[in-house]
Design a protein around this motif. Structure first.
Motif, mmCIF file in Angstrom:
data_model
loop_
_atom_site.group_PDB
_atom_site.id
_atom_site.type_symbol
_atom_site.label_atom_id
_atom_site.label_comp_id
_atom_site.label_asym_id
_atom_site.label_seq_id
_atom_site.Cartn_x
_atom_site.Cartn_y
_atom_site.Cartn_z
ATOM 1 N N PRO A 302 0.823 -1.219 0.000
ATOM 2 C CA PRO A 302 0.000 0.000 0.000
ATOM 3 C C PRO A 302 0.852 1.263 0.000
ATOM 4 O O PRO A 302 1.964 1.276 0.534
ATOM 5 C CB PRO A 302 -0.800 -0.121 1.304
ATOM 6 N N PHE A 303 0.299 2.317 -0.567
ATOM 7 C CA PHE A 303 0.997 3.611 -0.542
ATOM 8 C C PHE A 303 1.206 4.054 0.904
ATOM 9 O O PHE A 303 0.357 3.796 1.759
ATOM 10 C CB PHE A 303 0.168 4.691 -1.247
ATOM 11 N N SER A 304 2.282 4.729 1.234
ATOM 12 C CA SER A 304 3.381 4.992 0.347
ATOM 13 C C SER A 304 4.569 4.158 0.760
ATOM 14 O O SER A 304 4.801 3.938 1.941
ATOM 15 C CB SER A 304 3.745 6.465 0.374
ATOM 16 N N CYS A 305 5.348 3.707 -0.253
ATOM 17 C CA CYS A 305 6.517 2.897 0.051
ATOM 18 C C CYS A 305 7.451 2.882 -1.157
ATOM 19 O O CYS A 305 7.334 2.033 -2.039
ATOM 20 C CB CYS A 305 6.114 1.476 0.435
ATOM 21 N N GLY A 306 8.355 3.852 -1.190
ATOM 22 C CA GLY A 306 9.404 3.879 -2.200
ATOM 23 C C GLY A 306 10.735 3.596 -1.533
ATOM 24 O O GLY A 306 10.834 3.503 -0.312
ATOM 25 N N ALA A 307 11.781 3.442 -2.336
ATOM 26 C CA ALA A 307 13.103 3.181 -1.778
ATOM 27 C C ALA A 307 14.171 3.706 -2.718
ATOM 28 O O ALA A 307 13.988 3.755 -3.936
ATOM 29 C CB ALA A 307 13.315 1.681 -1.551
ATOM 30 N N VAL A 308 15.302 4.109 -2.121
ATOM 31 C CA VAL A 308 16.489 4.426 -2.913
ATOM 32 C C VAL A 308 17.626 3.572 -2.377
ATOM 33 O O VAL A 308 17.813 3.450 -1.159
ATOM 34 C CB VAL A 308 16.845 5.934 -2.857
ATOM 35 N N LEU A 309 18.333 2.923 -3.286
ATOM 36 C CA LEU A 309 19.468 2.069 -2.953
ATOM 37 C C LEU A 309 20.726 2.700 -3.532
ATOM 38 O O LEU A 309 20.701 3.221 -4.652
ATOM 39 C CB LEU A 309 19.271 0.667 -3.540
ATOM 40 N N VAL A 310 21.813 2.660 -2.776
ATOM 41 C CA VAL A 310 23.055 3.300 -3.204
ATOM 42 C C VAL A 310 24.195 2.294 -3.083
ATOM 43 O O VAL A 310 24.305 1.596 -2.065
ATOM 44 C CB VAL A 310 23.353 4.561 -2.367
ATOM 45 N N ARG A 311 25.023 2.214 -4.117
ATOM 46 C CA ARG A 311 26.061 1.175 -4.164
ATOM 47 C C ARG A 311 27.054 1.293 -3.003
ATOM 48 O O ARG A 311 27.454 0.311 -2.414
ATOM 49 C CB ARG A 311 26.800 1.229 -5.494
ATOM 50 N N GLU A 312 27.441 2.506 -2.672
ATOM 51 C CA GLU A 312 28.284 2.763 -1.495
ATOM 52 C C GLU A 312 27.404 3.439 -0.453
ATOM 53 O O GLU A 312 27.715 4.515 0.057
ATOM 54 C CB GLU A 312 29.482 3.634 -1.877
ATOM 55 N N GLY A 313 26.307 2.783 -0.124
ATOM 56 C CA GLY A 313 25.171 3.412 0.529
ATOM 57 C C GLY A 313 25.416 4.136 1.821
ATOM 58 O O GLY A 313 25.140 5.321 1.953
ATOM 59 N N GLY A 314 25.915 3.423 2.854
ATOM 60 C CA GLY A 314 26.042 4.063 4.146
ATOM 61 C C GLY A 314 26.910 5.299 4.103
ATOM 62 O O GLY A 314 26.550 6.354 4.644
ATOM 63 N N ARG A 315 28.049 5.201 3.447
ATOM 64 C CA ARG A 315 28.963 6.343 3.382
ATOM 65 C C ARG A 315 28.390 7.482 2.558
ATOM 66 O O ARG A 315 28.379 8.644 2.995
ATOM 67 C CB ARG A 315 30.307 5.900 2.784
ATOM 68 N N VAL A 316 27.918 7.184 1.363
ATOM 69 C CA VAL A 316 27.464 8.242 0.450
ATOM 70 C C VAL A 316 26.235 8.964 0.991
ATOM 71 O O VAL A 316 26.170 10.202 0.980
ATOM 72 C CB VAL A 316 27.178 7.646 -0.949
ATOM 73 N N LEU A 317 25.247 8.202 1.473
ATOM 74 C CA LEU A 317 24.032 8.835 1.988
ATOM 75 C C LEU A 317 24.329 9.690 3.215
ATOM 76 O O LEU A 317 23.803 10.806 3.349
ATOM 77 C CB LEU A 317 22.987 7.765 2.311
ATOM 78 N N ARG A 318 25.183 9.213 4.099
ATOM 79 C CA ARG A 318 25.502 10.013 5.275
ATOM 80 C C ARG A 318 26.338 11.229 4.911
ATOM 81 O O ARG A 318 26.158 12.313 5.480
ATOM 82 C CB ARG A 318 26.207 9.157 6.335
ATOM 83 N N ASP A 319 27.250 11.101 3.947
ATOM 84 C CA ASP A 319 28.017 12.261 3.498
ATOM 85 C C ASP A 319 27.094 13.349 2.977
ATOM 86 O O ASP A 319 27.344 14.548 3.155
ATOM 87 C CB ASP A 319 29.005 11.864 2.395
ATOM 88 N N SER A 320 26.005 12.926 2.337
ATOM 89 C CA SER A 320 25.115 13.894 1.705
ATOM 90 C C SER A 320 24.067 14.458 2.647
ATOM 91 O O SER A 320 23.633 15.606 2.485
ATOM 92 C CB SER A 320 24.427 13.248 0.493
ATOM 93 N N PHE A 321 23.641 13.682 3.662
ATOM 94 C CA PHE A 321 22.474 14.086 4.448
ATOM 95 C C PHE A 321 22.696 14.185 5.960
ATOM 96 O O PHE A 321 21.874 14.786 6.655
ATOM 97 C CB PHE A 321 21.319 13.092 4.211
ATOM 98 N N ASP A 322 23.753 13.618 6.480
ATOM 99 C CA ASP A 322 23.857 13.465 7.931
ATOM 100 C C ASP A 322 23.978 14.799 8.671
ATOM 101 O O ASP A 322 24.680 15.707 8.234
ATOM 102 C CB ASP A 322 25.061 12.595 8.287
ATOM 103 N N MET A 323 23.268 14.893 9.757
ATOM 104 C CA MET A 323 23.381 15.977 10.724
ATOM 105 C C MET A 323 23.112 15.374 12.100
ATOM 106 O O MET A 323 22.495 14.318 12.217
ATOM 107 C CB MET A 323 22.361 17.091 10.455
ATOM 108 N N THR A 324 23.570 16.063 13.143
ATOM 109 C CA THR A 324 23.296 15.604 14.503
ATOM 110 C C THR A 324 22.726 16.761 15.310
ATOM 111 O O THR A 324 23.471 17.581 15.844
ATOM 112 C CB THR A 324 24.561 15.059 15.190
#
Length: 470
Positions: A302-324
């Motif tokens: 059921p809506f909504s459920c999308g996904a993005v997968l990244v080959r170097e996922g943990g590093r790349v996604l956190r480099d781009s989005f991480d904040m604390t």
């Protein structure tokens, strides 16, 4: 208070279960499209906010009498429109369980089980597409958000300064390349990310609506000569209009040659990977830097459920989005920070959407999805053969997945629109139109696990009836 709370759940559990049962039991006999006009619906719900709350029975009666009958019949086996499937029953009830727990899947401390389940389904999807152990991903609201996350990673890969100081620090105007058949969210993403919609080059397609490789190479060369910087190439695995798959391996080679991020929008076509018979169409998908995958399409979540997968996922996604933020900054020990999913995308508060995906994948298994995908593609080829036998219609393009496009031989755009409108107003089925190489065509997508051959035959009867009235 707690006693009232428990009683309400008991009442609603029985009452809502009965409403859902009655609704789905009548799908085959119910109109697919509602008859009410916007003005009629506006009048139906034109009422002030109640000063005092009303009884639960009355609230549910309004749903049963006014809302459900006037909704589009997306779960119907005769819904042949967008990539909106009949949801699996386990997914529907998983949504209720998700709401009951009400975990915030943004941070481990607020949703420990949601974090573990999301990490697990991301691993399953990565493994399905033959991504390596360094791959990782995050759920999104749908393909549009998933594409935005991926293209932000592509933008940020050009220079580390872009994330903090903006695109003005890039060593040139950044350009994205995609087929003219790409999803409109690619345009929106280019805008949101500061590249501008003119920063997207839409490459022409061949007679079967695949991206033209020669056109892509020419566009990249022209941009380099003009001092612009090719940033990202987008391949599409299942275009919205025709369902076709771009030449993914060839695009991977061009991306590597030009040092471009390679993103594949497999929002629709990703589940081909379940099928031993059809997964060859996705050959090369594991070479992408990022992949969009929408379980709320061909996986019947059921809506909504999308996904993005990244080959170097943990590093790349956190480099781009991480904040604390300061309220999540204390050191709690252990590895829980790795399961703070707000660090992998733009959403903070996040629904426990991984539960319905996890339950659906556990229920269906690889074989269940494979059989359904293969059945849908088989039905679509059956539809194509039936269209070929109709003297007043002709197909547009080839069938690759579960989408078939065709048009009335009059070639008039108005005729195609009129046919669609007649079928929609009749309520017996629903299909859409699209524009292919400048001309309008009728478009059918088989995307419900309830659809059988007799439903396709019924649709063809409605098409012939509508054509006879022109």
């Amino acid at each position: 208070m707690i006693d009232d709370f428990v009683e309400q759940h008991q009442f609603l559990g029985h009452a809502v279960a009965r409403i859902i049962h009655e609704h789905v039991a009548g799908l085959a006999a119910r109109r697919v499209t509602p008859e009410a006009t916007p003005a009629e619906l506006e009048k139906l719900f034109d009422e002030p906010l109640p000063e005092k709350g009303i009884e639960l029975e009355e609230v549910l009666a309004r749903f049963k009498n006014d809302i459900a009958p006037n909704a589009m019949g997306v779960p119907s086996p005769r819904y042949f429109g967008q990539f909106n499937p009949t949801p699996l029953p386990i997914g529907v009830w998983a949504d209720a369980l998700t709401s009951m727990l009400n975990q915030n899947a943004g941070a481990w401390r607020n949703g420990p089980t949601s974090a573990m389940i999301e990490a697990r389904v991301m691993r399953w999807l990565c493994d399905l597409l033959n991504y390596g152990l360094q791959s990782f991903g995050t759920l999104a609201s749908g393909g549009s958000e998933a594409n935005l996350i991926a293209l932000k990673c592509a933008r940020d890969s050009v220079a580390a300064s872009i994330k903090d100081r903006g695109v003005r620090t890039a060593p040139g105007d950044l350009v994205i390349y995609a087929s003219e058949q790409c999803h409109y969210s690619i345009d929106k993403s280019a805008d949101i990310l500061g590249l501008g919609r003119e920063g997207l080059r839409k490459i022409p397609t061949d007679e079967r609506f695949h991206i033209r490789i020669d056109g892509l190479k020419d566009a990249i060369a022209r941009d380099r000569d003009a001092g612009r910087l090719p940033c990202c190439i987008v391949g599409v695995a299942g275009t919205t209009s025709t369902g076709v798959i771009d030449p993914l391996e060839e695009l991977a080679a061009i991306a590597q040659e030009n040092r471009c991020w390679y993103h594949i929008d497999a929002a629709y076509g990703g589940p081909l990977a379940f099928s031993p018979k059809h997964k060859h169409m996705l050959k090369g998908i594991d070479q992408a830097d990022s992949i969009t995958f929408d379980p709320h399409k061909w996986m019947f979540v059921p809506f909504s459920c999308g996904a993005v997968l990244v080959r170097e996922g943990g590093r790349v996604l956190r480099d781009s989005f991480d904040m604390t933020p300061e309220y999540l900054s204390e050191d709690r020990g252990g590895a829980d920070v790795e399961f703070d999913f707000f660090r992998y995308g733009q959403m903070g508060t996040r629904r426990f959407n991984s539960l319905k995906l996890w339950m659906a994948m556990k229920f269906m298994g690889r074989e269940g999805y494979a059989k359904t995908v293969e059945h849908h593609i088989g039905l679509t080829h059956y539809l194509a053969r039936r269209i070929d036998a109709l003297p007043d219609f002709e197909r547009v393009g080839e069938v690759e997945t579960a989408v078939c496009c065709f048009r009335h031989k009059s070639k008039s755009d108005l005729v195609q629109q009129r046919l669609q409108q007649l079928i929609e107003r009749g309520g017996e089925a629903w299909l859409t139109t699209t524009v292919l190489h400048g001309s309008r065509a009728l478009r059918v997508n088989i995307n419900s696990f309830l659809t059988e051959q007799h439903d396709v035959d019924h649709l063809l009867t409605q098409i012939e009836k509508a054509a006879a009235t022109l």
